[in-house]
Design an enzyme around this catalytic site. Structure first.
Site, PDB file in Angstrom:
ATOM      1  N   LYS A  20       0.823  -1.216   0.000  1.00 33.29           N
ATOM      2  CA  LYS A  20       0.000   0.000   0.000  1.00 33.29           C
ATOM      3  C   LYS A  20       0.858   1.269   0.000  1.00 33.29           C
ATOM      4  O   LYS A  20       0.534   2.231  -0.692  1.00 33.29           O
ATOM      5  CB  LYS A  20      -0.928  -0.020   1.225  1.00 33.29           C
ATOM      6  N   ARG A 128      12.380 -11.774   6.919  1.00 34.03           N
ATOM      7  CA  ARG A 128      13.515 -11.093   7.538  1.00 34.03           C
ATOM      8  C   ARG A 128      14.066 -11.889   8.723  1.00 34.03           C
ATOM      9  O   ARG A 128      13.338 -12.283   9.622  1.00 34.03           O
ATOM     10  CB  ARG A 128      13.069  -9.710   7.999  1.00 34.03           C
ATOM     11  N   ARG A 161      12.755 -11.387  14.613  1.00 31.91           N
ATOM     12  CA  ARG A 161      12.173 -10.497  15.619  1.00 31.91           C
ATOM     13  C   ARG A 161      10.751 -10.965  15.898  1.00 31.91           C
ATOM     14  O   ARG A 161      10.094 -11.505  15.015  1.00 31.91           O
ATOM     15  CB  ARG A 161      12.125  -9.065  15.083  1.00 31.91           C
ATOM     16  N   ARG A 172      -1.668 -10.129  13.162  1.00 37.26           N
ATOM     17  CA  ARG A 172      -1.872  -8.785  12.607  1.00 37.26           C
ATOM     18  C   ARG A 172      -2.818  -8.842  11.406  1.00 37.26           C
ATOM     19  O   ARG A 172      -3.689  -7.997  11.241  1.00 37.26           O
ATOM     20  CB  ARG A 172      -0.536  -8.179  12.175  1.00 37.26           C
TER      21      ARG A 172
END
Ligand code: AMP
Length: 228
Positions: A20, A128, A161, A172
């Site tokens: 986005k 990541r 992380r 999320r």
């Protein structure tokens, strides 16, 4: 008759990791419109320690949405300043009451919905990995370590992380879906929802571009930039 084209009132929606941000910045590069991001607006208020900023921080720190009345007031006030421009609203509305409040002040012409499969987003957001002692960052898609799960230099194990862990990313995405699905349905019923489906931003973008070209002239000087 009128020299000026009608002003466009657009909203862009898409889950975290849907591209986005990239699509919004390309839209702004090509078309004469103002980009208003509710997240940026809140961060600006927090930095300046305004009343809204101080209250907003307490919610954001807990990972919660800002209450509708505060959020709506903030955004509608800002939109009032942009009355004479076309605009693209980003991050607002996030709930049906926000969408209803927005409708009372103006008519939304189009809602650009970036419809990227959750599996694709999950792959992107969980790619990541870091080497904690040195802070070296790897990305399984763009710069993977030579040996899977291992730091190139020390050979020590890489970690993710908490934010990048699959279970966190899933949460999320689920909370995005729960919150915004009613908003998408709301706009679908009004006949202004325009969904763009795909797995790659660079493939979605030309469709978004072509669609917006039917609504606004391309004012960017650089034709070659069209594909970027
Ligand atoms: P964003 O940068 O859009 O992810 O926004 C950062 C945070 O600001 C969100 O996680 C929410 O807590 C808050 N926020 C942004 N936009 C809204 C909105 N329309 N309604 C409620 N809270 C919002």
């Amino acid at each position: 008759m009128g020299v000026r084209a009608r002003l466009l009132r657009a909203v862009i929606m898409g889950p975290p990791g849907s591209g986005k941000g990239t699509v919004s910045s390309r839209i702004v590069k090509h078309f004469a419109l103002k980009h208003l991001s509710s997240g940026d607006l809140l961060r600006d208020n927090m930095q300046r320690h305004t009343g809204v900023g101080v209250v907003a921080k307490t919610y954001i720190d807990r990972g919660q949405l800002i209450p509708d009345d505060i959020m709506t007031q903030l955004v509608l006030r800002e939109l009032k300043n942009l009355e004479q421009y076309s605009w693209l609203l980003d991050g607002f509305p996030r709930t049906v009451p926000q969408a209803e409040a927005l409708d009372k002040t103006c008519q939304i012409d189009t809602v650009i919905d970036l419809d990227v499969p959750f599996e694709t987003i999950k792959q992107r957001l969980t790619a990541r990995w870091i080497h904690p002692t040195s802070g070296r960052v790897y990305n399984l898609e763009f710069n993977p370590p030579k040996i899977h799960g291992t730091d190139d230099i020390t050979g020590e194990p890489l970690v993710q992380r908490d934010d990048d862990k699959p279970e966190t990313v899933t949460k999320r995405l689920q909370s995005y879906e729960a919150q915004t699905k009613p908003v998408l349905d709301y706009y679908r019923k009004k006949g202004v929802l325009k969904s763009f489906s795909g797995t790659e931003t660079n493939k979605i973008w030309p469709h978004v571009y072509a669609f917006l070209q039917t609504k606004l002239p391309d004012v960017s000087q650089n034709e070659a930039a069209m594909q970027r």
